[in-house]
Write a protein that holds these residues in place. Structure first.
Motif, mmCIF file in Angstrom:
data_model
loop_
_atom_site.group_PDB
_atom_site.id
_atom_site.type_symbol
_atom_site.label_atom_id
_atom_site.label_comp_id
_atom_site.label_asym_id
_atom_site.label_seq_id
_atom_site.Cartn_x
_atom_site.Cartn_y
_atom_site.Cartn_z
ATOM 1 N N SER A 1 0.859 -1.188 0.000
ATOM 2 C CA SER A 1 0.000 0.000 0.000
ATOM 3 C C SER A 1 0.892 1.233 0.000
ATOM 4 O O SER A 1 1.949 1.251 0.629
ATOM 5 C CB SER A 1 -0.933 0.019 1.209
ATOM 6 N N VAL A 2 0.463 2.255 -0.733
ATOM 7 C CA VAL A 2 1.214 3.510 -0.834
ATOM 8 C C VAL A 2 0.261 4.659 -0.555
ATOM 9 O O VAL A 2 -0.825 4.733 -1.139
ATOM 10 C CB VAL A 2 1.855 3.674 -2.225
ATOM 11 N N GLU A 3 0.689 5.558 0.328
ATOM 12 C CA GLU A 3 -0.108 6.729 0.697
ATOM 13 C C GLU A 3 0.748 7.965 0.521
ATOM 14 O O GLU A 3 1.917 7.984 0.937
ATOM 15 C CB GLU A 3 -0.571 6.592 2.147
ATOM 16 N N HIS A 4 0.185 8.989 -0.109
ATOM 17 C CA HIS A 4 0.935 10.231 -0.341
ATOM 18 C C HIS A 4 0.129 11.416 0.156
ATOM 19 O O HIS A 4 -1.003 11.640 -0.292
ATOM 20 C CB HIS A 4 1.239 10.403 -1.832
ATOM 21 N N ASP A 5 0.698 12.158 1.101
ATOM 22 C CA ASP A 5 0.033 13.325 1.694
ATOM 23 C C ASP A 5 -1.373 12.994 2.176
ATOM 24 O O ASP A 5 -2.335 13.739 1.950
ATOM 25 C CB ASP A 5 -0.016 14.477 0.678
ATOM 26 N N GLY A 6 -1.510 11.829 2.818
ATOM 27 C CA GLY A 6 -2.786 11.416 3.378
ATOM 28 C C GLY A 6 -3.752 10.797 2.403
ATOM 29 O O GLY A 6 -4.849 10.379 2.796
ATOM 30 N N ARG A 7 -3.390 10.685 1.128
ATOM 31 C CA ARG A 7 -4.274 10.100 0.124
ATOM 32 C C ARG A 7 -3.679 8.791 -0.368
ATOM 33 O O ARG A 7 -2.504 8.723 -0.707
ATOM 34 C CB ARG A 7 -4.450 11.060 -1.059
ATOM 35 N N LYS A 8 -4.504 7.741 -0.392
ATOM 36 C CA LYS A 8 -4.015 6.430 -0.809
ATOM 37 C C LYS A 8 -3.812 6.406 -2.314
ATOM 38 O O LYS A 8 -4.719 6.679 -3.097
ATOM 39 C CB LYS A 8 -4.996 5.341 -0.380
ATOM 40 N N ALA A 9 -2.583 6.066 -2.726
ATOM 41 C CA ALA A 9 -2.257 6.008 -4.153
ATOM 42 C C ALA A 9 -2.644 4.665 -4.749
ATOM 43 O O ALA A 9 -3.273 4.604 -5.802
ATOM 44 C CB ALA A 9 -0.764 6.272 -4.363
ATOM 45 N N PHE A 10 -2.263 3.577 -4.122
ATOM 46 C CA PHE A 10 -2.706 2.262 -4.564
ATOM 47 C C PHE A 10 -2.543 1.272 -3.428
ATOM 48 O O PHE A 10 -1.771 1.466 -2.488
ATOM 49 C CB PHE A 10 -1.972 1.795 -5.834
ATOM 50 N N HIS A 11 -3.323 0.210 -3.534
ATOM 51 C CA HIS A 11 -3.278 -0.869 -2.549
ATOM 52 C C HIS A 11 -3.544 -2.177 -3.279
ATOM 53 O O HIS A 11 -4.530 -2.293 -4.007
ATOM 54 C CB HIS A 11 -4.320 -0.653 -1.447
ATOM 55 N N VAL A 12 -2.652 -3.139 -3.117
ATOM 56 C CA VAL A 12 -2.814 -4.444 -3.750
ATOM 57 C C VAL A 12 -2.721 -5.519 -2.681
ATOM 58 O O VAL A 12 -1.936 -5.422 -1.736
ATOM 59 C CB VAL A 12 -1.747 -4.676 -4.847
ATOM 60 N N GLN A 13 -3.564 -6.547 -2.832
ATOM 61 C CA GLN A 13 -3.568 -7.651 -1.891
ATOM 62 C C GLN A 13 -2.433 -8.631 -2.211
ATOM 63 O O GLN A 13 -1.922 -8.678 -3.318
ATOM 64 C CB GLN A 13 -4.915 -8.387 -1.962
ATOM 65 N N GLY A 14 -2.066 -9.419 -1.224
ATOM 66 C CA GLY A 14 -1.057 -10.439 -1.428
ATOM 67 C C GLY A 14 -1.632 -11.687 -2.079
ATOM 68 O O GLY A 14 -2.848 -11.805 -2.299
ATOM 69 N N ASN A 15 -0.747 -12.597 -2.430
ATOM 70 C CA ASN A 15 -1.121 -13.895 -3.026
ATOM 71 C C ASN A 15 -1.897 -13.741 -4.330
ATOM 72 O O ASN A 15 -2.823 -14.505 -4.607
ATOM 73 C CB ASN A 15 -1.934 -14.726 -2.025
ATOM 74 N N GLU A 16 -1.538 -12.739 -5.131
ATOM 75 C CA GLU A 16 -2.120 -12.581 -6.454
ATOM 76 C C GLU A 16 -1.253 -13.314 -7.477
ATOM 77 O O GLU A 16 -0.075 -13.606 -7.232
ATOM 78 C CB GLU A 16 -2.217 -11.105 -6.837
ATOM 79 N N SER A 17 -1.825 -13.592 -8.627
ATOM 80 C CA SER A 17 -1.023 -14.142 -9.719
ATOM 81 C C SER A 17 -0.264 -13.000 -10.395
ATOM 82 O O SER A 17 -0.635 -11.835 -10.282
ATOM 83 C CB SER A 17 -1.912 -14.859 -10.731
ATOM 84 N N GLY A 18 0.800 -13.368 -11.108
ATOM 85 C CA GLY A 18 1.585 -12.351 -11.788
ATOM 86 C C GLY A 18 0.784 -11.519 -12.770
ATOM 87 O O GLY A 18 0.832 -10.281 -12.722
ATOM 88 N N PRO A 19 0.013 -12.139 -13.698
ATOM 89 C CA PRO A 19 -0.783 -11.329 -14.630
ATOM 90 C C PRO A 19 -1.802 -10.426 -13.942
ATOM 91 O O PRO A 19 -2.040 -9.298 -14.378
ATOM 92 C CB PRO A 19 -1.471 -12.391 -15.504
ATOM 93 N N GLU A 20 -2.426 -10.916 -12.859
ATOM 94 C CA GLU A 20 -3.389 -10.082 -12.128
ATOM 95 C C GLU A 20 -2.704 -8.847 -11.551
ATOM 96 O O GLU A 20 -3.230 -7.735 -11.633
ATOM 97 C CB GLU A 20 -4.045 -10.888 -11.012
ATOM 98 N N ARG A 21 -1.535 -9.057 -10.949
ATOM 99 C CA ARG A 21 -0.823 -7.929 -10.335
ATOM 100 C C ARG A 21 -0.393 -6.917 -11.402
ATOM 101 O O ARG A 21 -0.538 -5.711 -11.209
ATOM 102 C CB ARG A 21 0.380 -8.467 -9.562
ATOM 103 N N VAL A 22 0.126 -7.399 -12.514
ATOM 104 C CA VAL A 22 0.573 -6.496 -13.577
ATOM 105 C C VAL A 22 -0.590 -5.701 -14.140
ATOM 106 O O VAL A 22 -0.509 -4.480 -14.314
ATOM 107 C CB VAL A 22 1.287 -7.292 -14.691
ATOM 108 N N ALA A 23 -1.716 -6.381 -14.429
ATOM 109 C CA ALA A 23 -2.877 -5.682 -14.978
ATOM 110 C C ALA A 23 -3.437 -4.677 -13.981
ATOM 111 O O ALA A 23 -3.863 -3.578 -14.365
ATOM 112 C CB ALA A 23 -3.961 -6.690 -15.378
#
Length: 600
Positions: free
Chosen positions: A185-207
């Protein structure tokens, strides 16, 4: 001037210049440490693009108080279990990362080993200011504040906070792609930029981190050769971008920006993309540690392979094989802007309604109508058309065989031609539009490649050899490649210092403009990169020839010719895009058509 030993704080600042170029490079070092510590969740907080604050929290193995003190010393690391510096299996072993960052910022290091008490240590620009117990869950939390605050010469060369944040976000995306098993998870100046769950497949994470549409407009890569393994996803050539920022390359799980790999990627997509367009790919290359040197760059962004030719050939072959298996696939979803161009009328037009004629072959010639019905909706009871103006004439031709059924063919059955350029076909699931020049250009290229693999392209001699005048360097280039061009069916010879004589052309090209073909070939040879292999240079030559030998826009095709073109496209590799990377066909699904008419 006498030689002297530099003081420790200055040595750390010099090391920081190698490791900490900007906030993104400091963030990269901290997150890589968290990954190597076995973390399953990594949370990042940024402020001011990372210049004001970088905070990295993980649930890894943590450090004991003595280990924390040792970690802040130069050349101390846990990532080299022995002295084999060429057998690095972690994301890095630079022991000076933490002390270098601490020498140019205020760093707060908190860590706790499972089953023990937590501890913190604060270092302000190289000086330890406090340490003691800390309350935190197992893992490590590092806060870096006021980066380069006391090094104004470095701080003034930083870019704007927005630009520094973009660089930091790119670093995080690449690290998150490398490890789809870890939650980020990445947060910048109090706003969440992105959040990804664990145990994803490679294509899912890339997309998820690039473009959701990549999942349905890409091919999977799975290729192995001589102990090297290549995996990942590669976008279809028609799914491209105007910049190369969407190319993600990984070697042994390490994000890299290596010129050899980028060159191999460009070679794999040669003749499938326009020169100003770039593919969307994420390639993961696994190499035995003794076959790659990861220490050629201080920030570990470049690598050096023991056998670069093997790696380059493997990437080109793996991508080409996967794209070959994609067949005639192309990006098919029409854009909203394109759909918006289709407008509906709320009232009948003042002019007579145009007639739409089915262009599929009839068993008898179609009758020629002199009048055309002009519909009058003034009377509800009288629906009979009144005849006023002559109709637009449509083609209908005798057929020697029944029209094939659209359900049997992915690209459907030809129903007509628009603007002497686009074939209109009816498929089982929608309406297909085909650019006849782009499609035939690809077919001619693949025929020439196939003929080359089978021994050479058939040539057709000219009744009267044609003289093509060029500048002397252009003639020199063509003369040097005369033998290779002969394999493609183009027979040329030098005819004075400023001209070449063309005696034969490829039979597949038919009646083309020989002068334009030879001129374009001379230009192509001038622009070739010297690093290109012979095979890639020949592909450039074949693509140029195919462009001159394809069906041009503005040529009227019979229905039989249109259907023959569709059938060949369905069985030809890469027929979803022309030699310049543009799509050769698009589909308007039934659902999209129903939306245009308000049925949905």
């Amino acid at each position: 001037m006498s030689i002297r030993r530099l003081p420790e704080h200055l040595v750390n600042r010099i090391a920081a210049g190698e490791v900490v170029e900007r906030p993104a490079s400091a963030l990269k070092e901290l997150v890589e440490n968290a990954i190597d510590a076995g973390a399953t969740r990594i949370a990042v907080k940024l402020s001011g693009g990372g210049t004001d604050l970088i905070e990295v929290t993980d649930d890894g193995c943590g450090m004991s108080p003595p280990e924390m003190a040792l970690a802040l010393e130069r050349h101390a690391t846990s990532k080299l279990p022995d002295d084999e510096i060429d057998q690095v299996t972690t994301l890095g072993f630079r022991g000076e990362a933490l002390p270098s960052i601490a020498s140019v910022a205020r760093m707060s290091l908190e860590s706790r080993v499972r089953g023990a008490e937590g501890w913190h240590r604060i270092v302000d620009n190289g000086e330890v200011v406090s340490e003691g117990p800390a309350a935190l869950p197992p893992g490590t939390r590092i806060r870096v504040e006021s980066l380069f605050a006391r090094v104004p010469a470095r701080r003034k060369f930083l870019r704007s906070p927005r630009a520094e944040y973009a660089a930091s976000l790119d670093v995080m995306k690449r690290l998150a792609m490398a490890r789809p098993d870890i939650a980020f998870s990445v947060e910048h100046d109090g706003r969440k930029a992105f959040h990804v769950q664990g145990n994803e497949s490679g294509p899912e994470r890339v997309a998820g981190l690039t473009d959701r549409a990549l999942a349905e407009n890409s091919v999977a890569i799975d290729f192995e050769r001589e102990g090297l393994v290549l995996g990942g996803v590669a976008g279809l050539p028609t799914f491209n971008r105007g910049v190369a920022d969407h190319q993600y390359l990984f070697v042994n799980g390490r994000p890299v920006k290596d010129r050899l790999l980028i060159g191999a990627l460009r070679g794999a997509y040669a003749e499938m993309l326009a020169r100003d367009r770039h593919p969307v790919v994420a390639l993961f290359l696994d190499v035995p540690p003794d076959q790659v040197d990861v220490n050629v760059h201080p920030a570990k962004t470049e690598v050096r392979f023991r056998d670069p030719a093997l790696v380059r050939g493997m990437i080109v072959s793996g991508l080409r094989r996967a794209l070959d298996e994609a067949g005639h696939r192309s990006v098919q979803r029409p854009s909203e802007a394109a759909l918006g161009m289709w407008t509906s009328e709320t009232s009948p037009p003042p002019a007579p309604a145009p007639q739409l004629w089915d262009a599929e072959p009839a068993f008898t010639p179609a009758p020629q109508y002199s009048p055309a019905p002009s519909y009058n909706y003034s009377s509800v009871q009288d629906r009979r058309p009144s005849f006023a103006a002559p109709p637009p004439l449509a083609r209908a031709e005798p057929a020697i065989a029944p029209v094939p059924q659209s359900v049997q063919h992915p690209l459907g059955v030809a129903r007509g031609q628009v603007a002497k350029t686009y074939i209109v076909a009816e498929a089982e699931d929608g309406l297909v539009l085909v650019d006849q020049h782009a499609a035939h250009e690809r077919l001619v290229l693949e025929r020439m490649r196939r003929a080359m693999s089978e021994g050479g392209v058939a040539s057709q001699g000219l009744l009267v050899p044609e003289v093509v005048e060029l500048d002397e360097p252009g003639c020199d280039r063509l003369e040097a490649r005369a033998g290779e061009l002969s394999d493609f069916g183009l027979d040329i010879e030098r005819f004075g210092p400023h001209a070449v004589l063309v005696r034969a052309v490829p039979a597949a090209l038919g009646k083309g403009d020989v002068h334009a073909l030879v001129t374009d070939l001379a230009d192509e040879l001038a622009s070739f990169d010297e690093a290109l292999s012979l095979k890639e240079k020949l592909d450039h030559v074949a693509a140029t020839m195919a462009c001159h030998g394809s069906v041009r826009a503005g040529r009227v095709l019979s229905v039989a010719e249109m259907n023959a073109l569709l059938r060949e496209m369905e069985v030809t590799p890469h027929s979803g895009q022309c030699n310049h990377g543009r799509p050769t066909w698009v589909k308007l699904a039934h659902g999209d058509i129903e939306k245009l008419f308000g049925r949905k």
